[in-house]
Design a protein around this motif. Structure first.
Motif, mmCIF file in Angstrom:
data_model
loop_
_atom_site.group_PDB
_atom_site.id
_atom_site.type_symbol
_atom_site.label_atom_id
_atom_site.label_comp_id
_atom_site.label_asym_id
_atom_site.label_seq_id
_atom_site.Cartn_x
_atom_site.Cartn_y
_atom_site.Cartn_z
ATOM 1 N N MET A 70 0.799 -8.035 -4.337
ATOM 2 C CA MET A 70 1.062 -7.776 -2.924
ATOM 3 C C MET A 70 1.980 -8.476 -2.290
ATOM 4 S SD MET A 70 -0.989 -5.022 -1.942
ATOM 5 C CE MET A 70 -1.156 -5.232 -0.152
ATOM 6 N N LEU A 71 2.128 -9.626 -2.867
ATOM 7 C CA LEU A 71 3.215 -10.522 -1.882
ATOM 8 C C LEU A 71 4.543 -10.246 -2.540
ATOM 9 C CD1 LEU A 71 1.743 -14.176 -2.176
ATOM 10 C CD2 LEU A 71 2.471 -12.979 -0.236
ATOM 11 N N LEU A 72 4.701 -9.768 -3.922
ATOM 12 C CA LEU A 72 5.880 -9.507 -4.303
ATOM 13 C C LEU A 72 6.549 -8.146 -3.986
ATOM 14 C CD1 LEU A 72 5.423 -10.345 -8.104
ATOM 15 C CD2 LEU A 72 7.000 -11.466 -6.797
ATOM 16 N N ILE A 73 5.624 -7.104 -3.565
ATOM 17 C CA ILE A 73 5.900 -5.815 -2.899
ATOM 18 C C ILE A 73 6.362 -6.220 -1.494
ATOM 19 C CG2 ILE A 73 4.803 -3.836 -1.898
ATOM 20 C CD1 ILE A 73 2.969 -3.680 -4.534
ATOM 21 N N ARG A 74 5.701 -7.200 -0.915
ATOM 22 C CA ARG A 74 5.993 -7.273 0.459
ATOM 23 C C ARG A 74 7.463 -7.883 0.606
ATOM 24 N NH1 ARG A 74 4.388 -6.842 5.804
ATOM 25 N NH2 ARG A 74 2.461 -7.503 5.577
ATOM 26 N N ARG A 76 10.061 -7.321 -1.769
ATOM 27 C CA ARG A 76 10.863 -6.416 -1.961
ATOM 28 C C ARG A 76 11.270 -5.416 -0.975
ATOM 29 N NH1 ARG A 76 14.721 -6.141 -4.420
ATOM 30 N NH2 ARG A 76 14.558 -3.762 -5.315
ATOM 31 N N ALA A 77 10.120 -5.188 -0.179
ATOM 32 C CA ALA A 77 10.204 -4.227 0.985
ATOM 33 C C ALA A 77 11.115 -4.949 2.247
ATOM 34 C CB ALA A 77 8.922 -4.044 1.640
ATOM 35 N N ARG A 78 10.957 -6.301 2.233
ATOM 36 C CA ARG A 78 11.839 -7.072 3.303
ATOM 37 C C ARG A 78 13.146 -6.952 3.110
ATOM 38 N NH1 ARG A 78 8.663 -12.246 5.458
ATOM 39 N NH2 ARG A 78 7.531 -11.245 7.125
ATOM 40 N N GLU A 79 13.339 -7.217 1.540
ATOM 41 C CA GLU A 79 14.995 -7.308 1.028
ATOM 42 C C GLU A 79 15.448 -5.910 1.144
ATOM 43 O OE1 GLU A 79 14.428 -8.607 -2.860
ATOM 44 O OE2 GLU A 79 14.264 -10.779 -2.438
ATOM 45 N N ALA A 80 14.687 -5.003 1.134
ATOM 46 C CA ALA A 80 15.222 -3.450 1.431
ATOM 47 C C ALA A 80 15.227 -3.199 2.773
ATOM 48 C CB ALA A 80 14.503 -2.459 0.492
ATOM 49 N N GLY A 81 14.807 -4.114 3.662
ATOM 50 C CA GLY A 81 14.956 -3.557 5.299
ATOM 51 C C GLY A 81 13.821 -2.931 5.626
ATOM 52 N N MET A 82 12.835 -2.531 4.952
ATOM 53 C CA MET A 82 11.641 -1.765 5.150
ATOM 54 C C MET A 82 10.367 -2.493 5.741
ATOM 55 S SD MET A 82 11.624 0.923 2.049
ATOM 56 C CE MET A 82 11.271 -0.209 0.907
ATOM 57 N N ASP A 83 9.634 -2.031 6.775
ATOM 58 C CA ASP A 83 8.504 -2.543 7.385
ATOM 59 C C ASP A 83 7.390 -2.420 6.316
ATOM 60 O OD1 ASP A 83 9.568 -3.112 9.680
ATOM 61 O OD2 ASP A 83 9.277 -1.605 10.715
ATOM 62 N N GLN A 84 7.386 -1.240 5.659
ATOM 63 C CA GLN A 84 6.324 -0.974 4.727
ATOM 64 C C GLN A 84 6.952 -0.433 3.368
ATOM 65 O OE1 GLN A 84 3.586 1.748 6.586
ATOM 66 N NE2 GLN A 84 1.925 0.026 6.543
ATOM 67 N N PRO A 85 6.587 -0.588 2.269
ATOM 68 C CA PRO A 85 7.127 -0.097 1.123
ATOM 69 C C PRO A 85 6.728 1.479 1.068
ATOM 70 C CG PRO A 85 5.051 -1.136 0.476
ATOM 71 C CD PRO A 85 5.190 -1.554 2.005
ATOM 72 N N GLY A 87 4.911 4.641 0.017
ATOM 73 C CA GLY A 87 3.491 4.770 -0.163
ATOM 74 C C GLY A 87 3.142 4.744 -1.584
ATOM 75 N N LEU A 88 4.069 5.300 -2.516
ATOM 76 C CA LEU A 88 3.734 5.298 -3.973
ATOM 77 C C LEU A 88 3.793 3.908 -4.604
ATOM 78 C CD1 LEU A 88 5.349 8.776 -5.180
ATOM 79 C CD2 LEU A 88 2.859 8.403 -4.882
ATOM 80 N N VAL A 89 4.435 3.069 -3.935
ATOM 81 C CA VAL A 89 4.213 1.988 -4.569
ATOM 82 C C VAL A 89 2.902 1.087 -4.589
ATOM 83 C CG1 VAL A 89 5.188 -0.420 -4.550
ATOM 84 C CG2 VAL A 89 6.752 1.537 -4.196
ATOM 85 N N LEU A 90 2.459 1.166 -3.462
ATOM 86 C CA LEU A 90 1.024 0.563 -3.105
ATOM 87 C C LEU A 90 -0.108 1.524 -3.963
ATOM 88 C CD1 LEU A 90 1.042 -0.155 0.632
ATOM 89 C CD2 LEU A 90 1.285 -1.870 -1.186
ATOM 90 N N GLY A 91 0.074 2.759 -3.822
ATOM 91 C CA GLY A 91 -0.595 3.672 -4.632
ATOM 92 C C GLY A 91 -0.478 3.543 -6.059
ATOM 93 N N GLY A 92 0.732 3.234 -6.665
ATOM 94 C CA GLY A 92 0.636 2.864 -8.170
ATOM 95 C C GLY A 92 -0.048 1.633 -8.409
ATOM 96 N N LEU A 93 0.042 0.481 -7.664
ATOM 97 C CA LEU A 93 -0.833 -0.599 -7.774
ATOM 98 C C LEU A 93 -2.281 -0.314 -7.838
ATOM 99 C CD1 LEU A 93 -0.742 -3.765 -8.196
ATOM 100 C CD2 LEU A 93 -0.901 -3.610 -5.633
ATOM 101 N N GLN A 94 -2.707 0.582 -7.069
ATOM 102 C CA GLN A 94 -4.173 0.975 -6.946
ATOM 103 C C GLN A 94 -4.529 1.609 -7.976
ATOM 104 O OE1 GLN A 94 -6.797 -0.365 -5.689
ATOM 105 N NE2 GLN A 94 -5.893 -1.631 -4.040
ATOM 106 N N ILE A 95 -3.913 2.659 -8.391
ATOM 107 C CA ILE A 95 -4.129 3.451 -9.636
ATOM 108 C C ILE A 95 -4.226 2.534 -10.710
ATOM 109 C CG2 ILE A 95 -3.165 5.267 -11.143
ATOM 110 C CD1 ILE A 95 -1.829 6.611 -8.724
ATOM 111 N N THR A 96 -3.558 1.665 -10.860
ATOM 112 C CA THR A 96 -3.435 0.909 -12.248
ATOM 113 C C THR A 96 -4.666 0.176 -11.902
ATOM 114 O OG1 THR A 96 -1.065 0.791 -12.146
ATOM 115 C CG2 THR A 96 -2.383 -0.979 -13.452
#
Length: 409
Positions: A70-74, A76-85, A87-96
């Protein structure tokens, strides 16, 4: 199992806190090494104590994965200038997470049948090696650790708070696992330890369990509580239905695992579909309603009922799991402070473990004498009650949304 539950329940937020202090890559790599060590120790174990150490090491190691992810996703999202990643990024984490948790039991059975019980532990070695190589190759290195003394590190980690949390959780676990024999003095010790831990955290400069944050952000607190209730329903199904299928209907472990397999498939599909929108309220309401419908359906089960009904019911609970993990993970990401996302993510998993522990206690009490149709119906009524409470609280809850309101001062 008690050692694994305790290690995981305490280690999830602890790993998140450590990742906030030392960096997520360092903590993830440490966790992978712990998993490898646990697999090796278990693979060569010759007594119960060694197996216990192995389980604790594996529990500690695997607990590092989710909060660091979750910290790594946060990041990467900040580096890409996004408030939130996306949806499929968080979804992929939960599917796994759902897939590994659900497929672990049948795969473990296959390994034991083919190579013996030691294979269940030794298989962690190649898995850990692949994960370690991938983490070192693909994850950006953490920043340098600038001269932090032992006292400073202990304060930032809040080692006293972690110890208090672990002691209180251990006492609660012992009480629950001793049911139906109720040792009320153990529960009293747990309550006292929780009170002392909360009092300490209110004074700590860098609290492990930030009580003030939970009071100031009711949406975050509600996320934890409601997620724990959903997981209570799901694990009662996994534990209770599995025992009933094997004891009353006479199916083997492999067959009962196959009957519950649709639960995993449906939850994965639902997560993939729902996570695209990064929505919260709709999915969490759907999670509560489908859990209630599935719980009511358990009343239809009996020794003469069509066995396919079990597979149909798992569709409801699989959908409920999918809606819940997608909705509550998005809520967590939206409402947790960015600098505390690691600890907050670990606490979400801890509440999930609490649901699992409570469900184990429920099935143990209901099936204490024998597993029967009456017992599964009693479990159904308990699940209906829990699901009704969950549905009412979810519908009445007005703070969960994708974009949080400013926290109260």
């Amino acid at each position: 199992m008690t050692a694994l539950y305790l290690a995981s329940a305490v280690a999830q937020p602890t790993a998140g806190k450590a990742a906030e202090v030392f960096g997520p890559r360092r903590v993830l790599v440490t966790g992978v090494v712990a998993v490898a060590a646990g697999g090796l120790v278990g693979g060569v174990a010759r007594d119960l104590l060694t197996l216990l150490i192995s389980r604790v090491l594996i529990g500690l190691g695997t607990s590092c994965a989710y909060p660091t992810a979750m910290l790594l996703i946060r990041k990467r999202a900040r580096e890409a200038g996004m408030d939130q990643p996306p949806g499929l990024v968080l979804g992929g984490l939960q599917i796994t997470g759902v897939a590994t948790a659900s497929l672990g039991l049948p795969l473990g059975g296959l390994l034991v049948g083919a190579f013996g019980w030691r294979a269940v532990f030794l298989v962690n070695l190649p898995v850990a090696l692949v994960t370690l190589v991938a983490a070192l190759a693909w994850i950006q290195a953490d920043g340098p650790l600038r001269g932090r003394g032992v006292r400073d590190v202990a304060t930032r980690l809040d080692l006293t708070g972690i110890a208090g949390f672990a002691a209180a959780m251990l006492a609660l676990l012992v009480f629950l696992f001793e049911l139906p024999t109720a040792h009320w003095w153990i529960l009293a010790i747990s309550v006292v330890l929780w009170v002392l831990d909360v009092l300490w955290e209110l004074r700590a400069s860098s609290p492990f369990l930030d009580v003030r944050l939970l009071a100031a952000r009711p949406a975050l607190t509600n996320t934890y509580v409601l997620f724990g209730l959903v997981m209570l329903c799901q694990y009662v199904v996994l534990y209770g239905l599995t025992q009933w299928i094997e004891a009353v209907r006479g199916y083997g472990e492999s067959a009962s695992g196959l009957l519950l397999l649709p639960m995993t498939l449906v939850s994965g599909v639902v997560i993939a579909l729902v996570s695209r929108r990064n929505s919260v309220r709709g999915p969490v309401i759907a999670a509560a309603v489908t859990a209630l419908a599935g719980s009511a359906g358990v009343l239809l089960l009996g020794s003469s009922a069509w066995i396919g009904l079990v597979a149909i019911l798992t569709f409801f609970f699989g959908a409920s799991t999918g809606f819940a993990v997608a909705g509550y993970q998005t809520a967590l990401y939206a409402h947790a402070p960015p600098e505390q996302l690691g600890t907050a993510s670990g606490l979400l998993r801890t509440f999930g473990y609490a649901g699992s522990i409570a469900s184990s206690a429920i099935t143990g009490v209901v099936f204490h004498q024998q597993v029967s149709d009456h017992g599964i119906h009693v479990i159904a009524w308990i699940m209906i009650g829990v699901s009704l409470v969950l549905t009412v609280l979810t519908l009445a809850e007005g703070t969960l949304r994708t974009h949080p309101a400013p926290p109260r001062a």
